[in-house]
Every structure is written in structure tokens, then in C-alpha cells.
Scaffold this motif. Structure first.
Motif, PDB file in Angstrom:
ATOM      1  N   LEU A  79       0.814  -1.208   0.000  1.00 54.48           N
ATOM      2  CA  LEU A  79       0.000   0.000   0.000  1.00 54.48           C
ATOM      3  C   LEU A  79       0.853   1.265   0.000  1.00 54.48           C
ATOM      4  N   GLY A  80       1.903   1.278   0.802  1.00 57.13           N
ATOM      5  CA  GLY A  80       2.782   2.446   0.836  1.00 57.13           C
ATOM      6  C   GLY A  80       3.472   2.672  -0.497  1.00 57.13           C
ATOM      7  N   ALA A  81       3.942   1.593  -1.114  1.00 55.08           N
ATOM      8  CA  ALA A  81       4.615   1.709  -2.413  1.00 55.08           C
ATOM      9  C   ALA A  81       3.638   2.177  -3.488  1.00 55.08           C
ATOM     10  N   ALA A  82       2.414   1.712  -3.431  1.00 57.21           N
ATOM     11  CA  ALA A  82       1.417   2.092  -4.435  1.00 57.21           C
ATOM     12  C   ALA A  82       1.095   3.578  -4.380  1.00 57.21           C
ATOM     13  N   LEU A 121      -9.898   3.414   9.673  1.00 57.20           N
ATOM     14  CA  LEU A 121      -9.815   4.209   8.448  1.00 57.20           C
ATOM     15  C   LEU A 121      -8.889   5.399   8.644  1.00 57.20           C
ATOM     16  N   ALA A 122      -8.980   6.041   9.799  1.00 60.15           N
ATOM     17  CA  ALA A 122      -8.103   7.182  10.083  1.00 60.15           C
ATOM     18  C   ALA A 122      -6.642   6.737  10.142  1.00 60.15           C
ATOM     19  N   MET A 123      -6.387   5.578  10.732  1.00 60.20           N
ATOM     20  CA  MET A 123      -5.004   5.074  10.779  1.00 60.20           C
ATOM     21  C   MET A 123      -4.498   4.744   9.380  1.00 60.20           C
ATOM     22  N   LEU A 124      -5.349   4.154   8.563  1.00 58.63           N
ATOM     23  CA  LEU A 124      -4.971   3.842   7.189  1.00 58.63           C
ATOM     24  C   LEU A 124      -4.653   5.112   6.416  1.00 58.63           C
ATOM     25  N   ALA A 125      -5.511   6.110   6.512  1.00 54.35           N
ATOM     26  CA  ALA A 125      -5.283   7.357   5.796  1.00 54.35           C
ATOM     27  C   ALA A 125      -4.005   8.046   6.282  1.00 54.35           C
ATOM     28  N   GLU A 126      -3.764   8.014   7.564  1.00 55.63           N
ATOM     29  CA  GLU A 126      -2.540   8.625   8.097  1.00 55.63           C
ATOM     30  C   GLU A 126      -1.306   7.865   7.650  1.00 55.63           C
ATOM     31  N   PHE A 127      -1.400   6.557   7.563  1.00 53.92           N
ATOM     32  CA  PHE A 127      -0.274   5.735   7.097  1.00 53.92           C
ATOM     33  C   PHE A 127       0.148   6.149   5.690  1.00 53.92           C
ATOM     34  N   LEU A 128      -0.817   6.507   4.854  1.00 54.53           N
ATOM     35  CA  LEU A 128      -0.507   6.858   3.476  1.00 54.53           C
ATOM     36  C   LEU A 128       0.024   8.284   3.322  1.00 54.53           C
ATOM     37  N   ARG A 129      -0.131   9.107   4.349  1.00 53.54           N
ATOM     38  CA  ARG A 129       0.362  10.490   4.280  1.00 53.54           C
ATOM     39  C   ARG A 129       1.891  10.458   4.267  1.00 53.54           C
ATOM     40  N   ASN A 130       2.466  11.126   3.284  1.00 57.39           N
ATOM     41  CA  ASN A 130       3.929  11.139   3.157  1.00 57.39           C
ATOM     42  C   ASN A 130       4.504  12.538   3.044  1.00 57.39           C
ATOM     43  N   ARG A 131       3.698  13.536   3.283  1.00 61.66           N
ATOM     44  CA  ARG A 131       4.170  14.929   3.250  1.00 61.66           C
ATOM     45  C   ARG A 131       3.627  15.660   4.457  1.00 61.66           C
TER      46      ARG A 131
END
Length: 131
Positions: A79-82, A121-131
């Protein structure tokens, strides 16, 4: 003697299984596609949302405790790589969560299920934040 409390159904089952998860994903993308205020989130997606609807549906089913189709695919990226190629900041994270909240509301998901779903869902969305 202590009794073991009954276990809660998976979120996949609580939502209503595959038809409900796919409908939720469709509502999510319909909301994102139609609301000009969500243009920054829409801009990081391809013009044709069809393939993403399928991938997110497969991902969500497995992530919520249902069939693991996404995770069994040989082409399924981490997921992070995607999402690494996209500058996902707090605004995009919050827009994603808003779309999901609105999709849940539009689907008539019972509030107890929504309450169980919001933290992961909030944890998932935060995990994808990279900026």
C-alpha cells in the motif's frame, strides 16, 4: 466461572459483505468525482476510475476481514509503495476520509459499524500520508 464475551463480526461482515463493500467503494469514487471541493484528491487518480474501483474494493474486502483477493494477487503492490509517487499531505488525507465518511453515510451504514470503522480508516489514511 468467567464467560468469554461473544466476538464481534468482522467489519466486512458488519458492513454486509462483498456487495456492500463494493457499493461503498463506488459511492466513495462517485463522491470524489462529483465534488469540485475534492479536486485535489481527484487529481491524483487516473481519468478512468474503473480499475481503481476494483482494486480498492478488493483491498477493502481483505482489509476489513473478508476475502483476501487483493493480497493474493501477484501484482498487488504494498500500500505504501502504491501511493509513494503521490504527495499525500494532510489535506488529501482529510479529503479521503471525508469521501469515506460521506460514502458510509450515503450507504446507510449503522452508526455502531461506522464508529468501529472510523479509527482504522483514520489510521490507514494517516499511514498513506507522506508529506
Amino acid at each position: 466461572m468467567s464467560e468469554t464475551p461473544p466476538s464481534l463480526p468482522t467489519l466486512y461482515d458488519a458492513l454486509g459483505g462483498e456487495p456492500a463493500v463494493r457499493a461503498l467503494v463506488d459511492r466513495f469514487y462517485d463522491i470524489m468525482d462529483a465534488d469540485p471541493a475534492l479536486a485535489p484528491l481527484r487529481a491524483i487518480h487516473a481519468a478512468d476510475l474503473g480499475p481503481m474501483r476494483g482494486r480498492l474494493g478488493d483491498f477493502m474486502m481483505g482489509w476489513l476481514g473478508g476475502p483476501q483477493h487483493y493480497f493474493q494477487r501477484p501484482d498487488a503492490p504494498c500500500l505504501g509503495a502504491a501511493h509513494g509517487a503521490f504527495a499525500i499531505n494532510a489535506q488529501l488525507r482529510d479529503q479521503w476520509l471525508e469521501c469515506m465518511d460521506r460514502a458510509l453515510a450515503a450507504s446507510g451504514t449503522p452508526e455502531p459499524v461506522v464508529a468501529r470503522l472510523r479509527p482504522p480508516l483514520a489510521m490507514l489514511a494517516e499511514f498513506l500520508r507522506n508529506r
